[in-house]
Write an enzyme that holds these catalytic residues in place. Structure first.
Site, mmCIF file in Angstrom:
data_model
loop_
_atom_site.group_PDB
_atom_site.id
_atom_site.type_symbol
_atom_site.label_atom_id
_atom_site.label_comp_id
_atom_site.label_asym_id
_atom_site.label_seq_id
_atom_site.Cartn_x
_atom_site.Cartn_y
_atom_site.Cartn_z
ATOM 1 N N ASN A 175 0.746 -4.918 -7.376
ATOM 2 C CA ASN A 175 0.437 -3.944 -6.329
ATOM 3 C C ASN A 175 1.175 -4.323 -5.058
ATOM 4 O O ASN A 175 1.343 -5.505 -4.752
ATOM 5 C CB ASN A 175 -1.068 -3.822 -6.074
ATOM 6 C CG ASN A 175 -1.635 -5.003 -5.330
ATOM 7 O OD1 ASN A 175 -1.576 -5.069 -4.100
ATOM 8 N ND2 ASN A 175 -2.188 -5.960 -6.068
ATOM 9 N N TYR A 176 1.672 -3.305 -4.369
ATOM 10 C CA TYR A 176 2.397 -3.505 -3.113
ATOM 11 C C TYR A 176 1.952 -2.430 -2.136
ATOM 12 O O TYR A 176 1.810 -1.267 -2.523
ATOM 13 C CB TYR A 176 3.915 -3.430 -3.342
ATOM 14 C CG TYR A 176 4.393 -4.468 -4.323
ATOM 15 C CD1 TYR A 176 4.441 -5.811 -3.952
ATOM 16 C CD2 TYR A 176 4.732 -4.117 -5.620
ATOM 17 C CE1 TYR A 176 4.842 -6.782 -4.868
ATOM 18 C CE2 TYR A 176 5.135 -5.077 -6.540
ATOM 19 C CZ TYR A 176 5.187 -6.409 -6.156
ATOM 20 O OH TYR A 176 5.567 -7.360 -7.066
ATOM 21 N N ARG A 177 1.734 -2.799 -0.874
ATOM 22 C CA ARG A 177 1.150 -1.845 0.062
ATOM 23 C C ARG A 177 1.623 -2.089 1.507
ATOM 24 O O ARG A 177 2.013 -3.197 1.870
ATOM 25 C CB ARG A 177 -0.379 -1.935 0.012
ATOM 26 C CG ARG A 177 -0.918 -3.303 0.340
ATOM 27 C CD ARG A 177 -2.388 -3.481 -0.015
ATOM 28 N NE ARG A 177 -2.823 -4.859 0.220
ATOM 29 C CZ ARG A 177 -2.679 -5.841 -0.657
ATOM 30 N NH1 ARG A 177 -2.126 -5.608 -1.830
ATOM 31 N NH2 ARG A 177 -3.082 -7.065 -0.374
ATOM 32 N N SER A 221 -0.032 0.549 -7.297
ATOM 33 C CA SER A 221 -0.700 -0.494 -8.071
ATOM 34 C C SER A 221 -0.568 -0.169 -9.557
ATOM 35 O O SER A 221 -0.484 1.001 -9.946
ATOM 36 C CB SER A 221 -2.180 -0.604 -7.685
ATOM 37 O OG SER A 221 -2.866 0.589 -7.995
ATOM 38 N N HIS A 244 0.266 -7.047 -14.092
ATOM 39 C CA HIS A 244 -0.392 -6.408 -12.952
ATOM 40 C C HIS A 244 0.520 -6.532 -11.741
ATOM 41 O O HIS A 244 1.179 -7.553 -11.549
ATOM 42 C CB HIS A 244 -1.726 -7.102 -12.646
ATOM 43 C CG HIS A 244 -2.180 -6.914 -11.229
ATOM 44 N ND1 HIS A 244 -1.947 -7.858 -10.239
ATOM 45 C CD2 HIS A 244 -2.811 -5.878 -10.622
ATOM 46 C CE1 HIS A 244 -2.430 -7.417 -9.099
ATOM 47 N NE2 HIS A 244 -2.955 -6.235 -9.287
#
Length: 244
Positions: free
Chosen positions: A152-154, A136, A150
């Site tokens: 984020n990768y998950r 993130s 901004h």
């Protein structure tokens, strides 16, 4: 025979990858021996986000005129796993920013299981073993004419009582300008569309709308910034295609 054993060992040793820690901001969370000996999705995800963190942090540091660097903090979690936090503050280019990686595992409490059930996940009762890895980032430039970014990768994985795994990917990115420049907005969305179109031309319009809806400020009847893409619970058509 001894010859066969030696041949098998040779093939195994050749298949073990060698990991160069210099490509990361800190020692990985998972032991190096485990990362070198395996090629499963957990390992591939951790190595990918560690490399992204390194490359992005170094690129941002390259924009600082007086050698300002990110502070690196590697932390561990008693329940399992940990993370690497990279923070910059008071730079001449970046007022403040963070590029953070986490690789955690443990037992998902019943409350969290219930939340996931509410999102349509078919899960058993009680605690469940889980694994999560993600990156993130939020970057605030000092110049008000440069937007805040901004992303984020998950990847998230649950192991059920019978040993079967449930997994999915989520994430997104958005841009928040303080002074709107049409060229910036066009470039940002064009780049996202091109990345999505490589895999499926339906992705960009779907994920763009998802982001617009997600960041809508209802009482103001407006969205935060100029949007971007957002997605969650992505688990088809296959694990490999989702990872790619």
């Amino acid at each position: 025979s001894l010859t066969t054993v030696l041949q098998i060992r040779k093939v195994h040793m050749e298949s073990v990858r060698k990991i160069n820690v210099a490509n990361f901001m800190a020692q990985p969370i998972t032991p190096i021996e485990t990362l070198e000996a395996s090629n499963d999705i957990r390992v591939r995800m951790e190595l990918m986000i560690m490399k992204i963190q390194h490359d992005f942090v170094r690129a941002l540091e390259g924009e600082e005129n007086f050698g300002k660097k990110f502070k690196v903090d590697r932390w561990e979690r008693n329940e399992g796993g940990g993370g690497i936090t990279c923070v910059i503050e008071g730079g001449d280019t970046f007022e403040k920013g963070g590029v953070n990686v986490s690789v955690v595992q443990g037992m998902l409490p019943p409350g969290a299981v219930q939340q996931m059930r509410a999102r349509g996940k078919k899960l058993g009762d009680g605690e469940l073993p889980f694994f999560a890895a993600g990156i993130s980032c939020v970057i605030h430039p000092r110049n008000p004419y440069v937007p805040t970014i901004h992303f984020n990768y998950r990847y998230f994985e649950l192991v059920e009582d019978d040993g079967s795994k449930m997994w999915w990917f989520g994430g997104g990115t958005d841009l928040t300008p303080y002074y709107y420049y049409e060229d910036d907005a066009e470039h940002f969305h064009k780049t996202l569309k091109e990345a999505c179109d490589v895999h499926d031309k339906k992705f960009y319009p779907k994920y763009k709308k998802w982001c617009d809806d997600y960041f809508t400020i209802t009482h103001r009847n407006e969205t935060r910034g100029i949007g971007g893409i957002f997605f969650d619970d992505v688990d088809s058509p296959s694990l490999e295609e989702c990872f790619q």
